[in-house]
Design an enzyme around this catalytic site. Structure first.
Site, PDB file in Angstrom:
ATOM      1  N   ASN A 390       0.836  -1.206   0.000  1.00  0.00           N
ATOM      2  CA  ASN A 390       0.000   0.000   0.000  1.00  0.00           C
ATOM      3  C   ASN A 390       0.864   1.247   0.000  1.00  0.00           C
ATOM      4  O   ASN A 390       1.317   1.687  -1.047  1.00  0.00           O
ATOM      5  CB  ASN A 390      -0.954  -0.025   1.190  1.00  0.00           C
ATOM      6  CG  ASN A 390      -1.746   1.260   1.319  1.00  0.00           C
ATOM      7  OD1 ASN A 390      -2.287   1.752   0.347  1.00  0.00           O
ATOM      8  ND2 ASN A 390      -1.783   1.833   2.508  1.00  0.00           N
ATOM      9  N   GLU A 391       1.158   1.799   1.164  1.00  0.00           N
ATOM     10  CA  GLU A 391       1.960   3.024   1.226  1.00  0.00           C
ATOM     11  C   GLU A 391       3.353   2.707   1.754  1.00  0.00           C
ATOM     12  O   GLU A 391       3.855   3.367   2.671  1.00  0.00           O
ATOM     13  CB  GLU A 391       1.271   4.070   2.108  1.00  0.00           C
ATOM     14  CG  GLU A 391       0.070   4.709   1.447  1.00  0.00           C
ATOM     15  CD  GLU A 391      -0.606   5.750   2.329  1.00  0.00           C
ATOM     16  OE1 GLU A 391      -0.248   5.839   3.515  1.00  0.00           O
ATOM     17  OE2 GLU A 391      -1.512   6.440   1.833  1.00  0.00           O
TER      18      GLU A 391
END
Length: 843
Positions: A390-391
């Site tokens: 994701n991040e």
């Protein structure tokens, strides 16, 4: 100014238009109230200097067919108690507090007790169950579940009940199930019988004769003896597509009505987990719900995994959206201090990725294709995209991602692999991610995220104009305009709409974009703003929702070059405000501070030689001594300010040095208040670089490129900052480091135009001003224009307007007929509005 650069020859466009198109909003949905459509009659010869010129004869880039989509994350109770239609909280008694959501009930003169047990559980994934021991039946002894803030039931509707039960003493044969109000009034009832010594699944249908938002489910035994229960489930039959383990109908429909071209799932930080122990694993989310383990969600609650990957793929198929799954890359949430699977243990996670692709696309005689068939879907789901992490950011991510990329591309070269650019729109983490991708070439799409103030979106409409067209594509996986109060108001929607005009005309590079988060439950949310707000019985779309919907259902097929001309505003803007000094986890000293006005006069100075303190401390431990101002705390966000908010066009100079800590110095200017200001961050980001940051109501954004500068402890630096209008120049030891113009105001009008397969010209115009704007529209090169068209208008009296449960359509798009269209016409765009004009060029 010219808003589009890339042109495809018209002859090629004609061929392509006849061969390849996707349905993308060639018809406009009428007002849901089915009211008679209003008509706008255009008039000629209206004097205006606002001009939009559209070159219809030379279509440009093809607009990405997947441009506008949606992103679902299990945050804000979006799944359980939200779109997942299951009504029972803690249905398998696996929360840390095993009876969370449950209580004991004794009816009449019933006596007995309820305990949580673990001996001989239902299965290894659900280790706890409830034992009801009845000593005196009375009118029943058992348990009550109140759902997620109440169980909402509707008169005349039917509900599917399911339970696993056994009686190890073989003395209880029957259980009674009722849906009641808090006073015990029964709205619907059923019973199950045939309970034996072994676990067995029982089902019943309950018809409800009253409506109640806060009903409860009651399960009782009226026989003396012992009975065990587990996996208690209650679903409305009226789910999306009437599926048994289905989704809440109204929420699903509102998402479907957006016409999202893709759906990103299931997160977000939810995928990462706050440790590898609760990192998301897709294999835990498929198959019989009784064997799906309950897991802890890093957003602070438990997740049943009832809404899993099978349901995700199925929903994507239902709404015509491309599935874009996100898988864990062997890293938990770095923003929460994350831990990582070792590189030697990464094969397990890589195999999960390969198996997911096989589950989605594999033939029925493959291992995971056979599992998909067993789940009820022999046809493949045609997965095309997969996001790895994701991040995530940094070298640890790059190493793990590369292993995923190589393994997936070797077996599935056609899968588009999505790489994370980290959690920020700019900065060292963002730039290092892009540098790694450019160096290795190992990404098909790069996922950028940004939650920024509205003015950032207005000022970044051209963000993608100069992106490298030869590199990977861009996926804006998460974005939203965050106003100072984090409200879902019209200001945020206007900013997002303006930004999307730039995204659309750059959709040769930006192939997907999705607002985040999608859903927020009132009273059970960790984040705002959100695209859709809901409670147990109702919901509403925000102004931002309607922007996404309007852009999605009016996506053309090819961009039309457009020139937007507006008169220059007469009033020149300047950066105004006080000045300040600060530090971040660092001890610093400042001296010889001076502010000089544009006329050359000194308007403020401080040599820190006396006892008088001319600064207001916002945070930190500040002391004067030996002709210097010293900040000796290692806290973050330490600063002191002084001066006048009306100061403008000034030059500030000083000396500064670091005396301890992790970073460098912060020099503030343009300070309006404690949370709205600029600062030059010298030696920031772990003492790796310098950049100018702008804080708006506490939301910081970087407005310059980063320069690689490391601050040396003990060294005195000469610092100078010059402000002239909206221009900022920063000098370090006499060397110009930053020279940037920062807009203090945004434009009134933004526009983008396209053409679709029907020959419709689609003109999207954002009027971000508080006044109506009359615009002359010139359709250059068009052969025919039909006299009548369609305008869809989203407008508000004030930028602060927003929707709520009492007035869900305070800000709502209205569709109107437009008469009087021709090759050149005038159109008056409402104040604070987003307008989509559909102009037909052929019958």
């Amino acid at each position: 100014m010219i808003l589009f650069k890339y042109v495809v020859p018209a002859s090629i466009i004609i061929v392509i238009l006849s061969l390849i198109f996707t349905a993308c909003g060639s018809s406009v949905e009428k007002d849901l109230n089915n009211e008679a459509m209003e008509t706008i009659i255009l008039t000629d010869n209206v004097e205006t200097d606002n001009v939009i010129k559209v070159n219809v004869n030379e279509p440009g880039i093809r607009i990405s067919p997947t441009l506008y989509g949606a992103f679902f994350e299990d945050i804000n109770s979006a799944a359980d108690g939200g779109i997942y239609a299951g009504l029972i909280k803690n249905r398998s008694f696996e929360f840390a507090s095993n009876l969370d959501g449950w209580s004991t009930v004794k009816k009449g003169k019933g006596e007995g007790n309820v305990t949580v047990e673990r001996t001989s559980p239902l299965n290894e994934n659900n280790l706890h169950y409830v034992r009801i021991k009845v000593e005196q039946p009375g009118e029943g002894v058992g348990v009550v579940n109140t759902g997620y803030g109440g169980i909402a039931v509707i008169k005349g509707e039917k509900y599917n009940f399911s339970i696993y039960a056994r009686s190890i003493t073989n003395d209880v044969n029957k259980l009674y199930i009722t849906i009641e109000d808090s006073n015990g009034n029964i709205y619907g009832e059923a019973h199950i019988d045939g309970i034996s010594k072994e676990w067995k699944n029982f089902n019943a249908v309950i018809s409800v004769n009253e409506t109640n938002e806060r009903a409860r489910l009651v399960i009782t035994s009226r026989e003396k003896g012992t009975v065990d229960i587990d996996m208690v489930s209650l679903f409305p039959q009226n789910t999306w597509k009437n599926r048994e383990n289905g989704l809440r109908y109204d929420l699903s429909k509102l998402i479907n009505d957006m016409r999202p071209a893709f759906l990103r799932f299931p997160g977000g930080c939810f995928v990462e987990g706050n440790s590898m122990a609760n990192a998301y694993r897709w294999k835990n989310t498929i198959g019989d719900i009784s064997v799906r383990p309950t897991t802890y969600n890093l957003w602070g609650y438990y997740t049943s995994n009832g809404l899993g990957f099978y349901e995700f793929f199925q929903f994507c198929e239902d709404i015509g959206a491309e599935p874009v799954p996100v898988i864990n890359c062997g890293m938990s949430c770095q923003a929460r201090g994350g831990n990582f699977a070792s590189l030697s243990d990464l094969d397990e996670y890589i195999q999960d990725a390969l198996d997911l692709i096989e589950y989605a696309n594999g033939p029925v005689d493959s291992k995971w294709g056979a599992v998909r068939k067993q789940h009820g879907h022999p046809e493949p789901f045609n997965l095309k995209y997969l996001a790895i992490g994701n991040e995530q950011w940094g070298e640890a991510y790059f190493q793990r991602y590369e292993k995923f990329y190589d393994a997936i591309k070797e077996k599935y070269p056609d899968i588009n692999i999505i790489f994370s650019a980290g959690p920020h729109a700019s900065g060292p983490l963002f730039h290092s991610a892009w540098e790694w991708v450019k160096k290795t070439g190992k990404a098909d799409i790069v996922d950028e995220h940004f939650y920024m103030p509205p003015e950032w979106f207005f000022n970044n409409v051209d963000r993608y104009d100069d992106y490298d067209r030869n590199g990977p594509k861009v996926f804006i996986g998460e974005y939203a305009a965050h106003t100072p109060s984090r409200r879902n108001n019209m200001e945020a929607a206007l900013a997002e709409a303006a930004f999307l005009t730039g995204v659309e005309r750059n959709s040769d590079i930006v192939v997907m974009a999705s607002y985040a988060p999608l859903l927020g439950k009132v009273g059970a949310s960790q984040w705002q703003p959100n695209l859709i707000w809901f409670n147990n019985v109702s919901l509403y779309g925000t102004p931002s929702y309607y922007v996404q919907k309007m852009f999605s259902e009016n996506r053309g097929d090819f961009i039309l070059p457009l020139e937007l001309s507006v008169p220059k505003k007469e009033d020149e803007k300047s950066i105004k405000g006080m000045v300040g000094l600060g530090s971040w986890a660092t001890q610093v000293e400042y001296k010889d501070f001076k502010v000089i006005g544009e006329d050359g006069r000194v308007i403020f100075s401080d040599d820190f030689s006396g006892d008088k303190f001319n600064w207001r401390v916002v945070n930190g431990n500040w002391r004067i001594g030996n002709g210097a101002l010293r900040q000796i705390s290692r806290d973050v966000n330490c600063y002191a300010i002084t001066g006048d908010t009306k100061w403008e066009n000034y030059t500030m100079s000083l000396k500064a040095r670091k005396i301890g800590g992790n970073e460098g110095m912060l020099i503030l200017f343009g300070v309006k208040n404690d949370n709205t200001f600029y600062w030059w961050n010298i030696g920031g980001w772990g003492n790796t670089s310098t950049a100018i940051e702008k804080s708006v109501a506490g939301n910081k954004m970087v407005i310059t490129d980063h320069s690689d500068i490391t601050v040396v402890s003990g060294k005195w630096y000469d610092i100078k900052i010059e402000l002239s209008g909206e221009r900022i120049k920063c000098y370090l030891d006499g060397k110009l480091i930053h020279d940037v113009i920062d807009r203090t105001d945004y434009d009134d009008l933004y526009a983008v135009s396209s053409i679709d397969k029907n020959g419709d010209i689609i003109l999207k115009v954002v009027n971000a001003s508080d006044n109506n704007q009359n615009v002359k529209v010139i359709l250059d090169g068009v052969q025919n224009v039909m006299h009548e068209g369609i305008a869809t208008i989203l407008s508000a009296e004030s930028k602060s307007d927003e929707n709520d449960f009492l007035n869900p359509r305070r800000v709502y798009p209205v569709t109107k007929k437009v008469k009087g269209l021709k090759k050149t016409f005038n159109f008056e765009f409402d104040s604070n509005s987003v307008t989509v004009l559909r102009i037909k060029t052929k019958k």
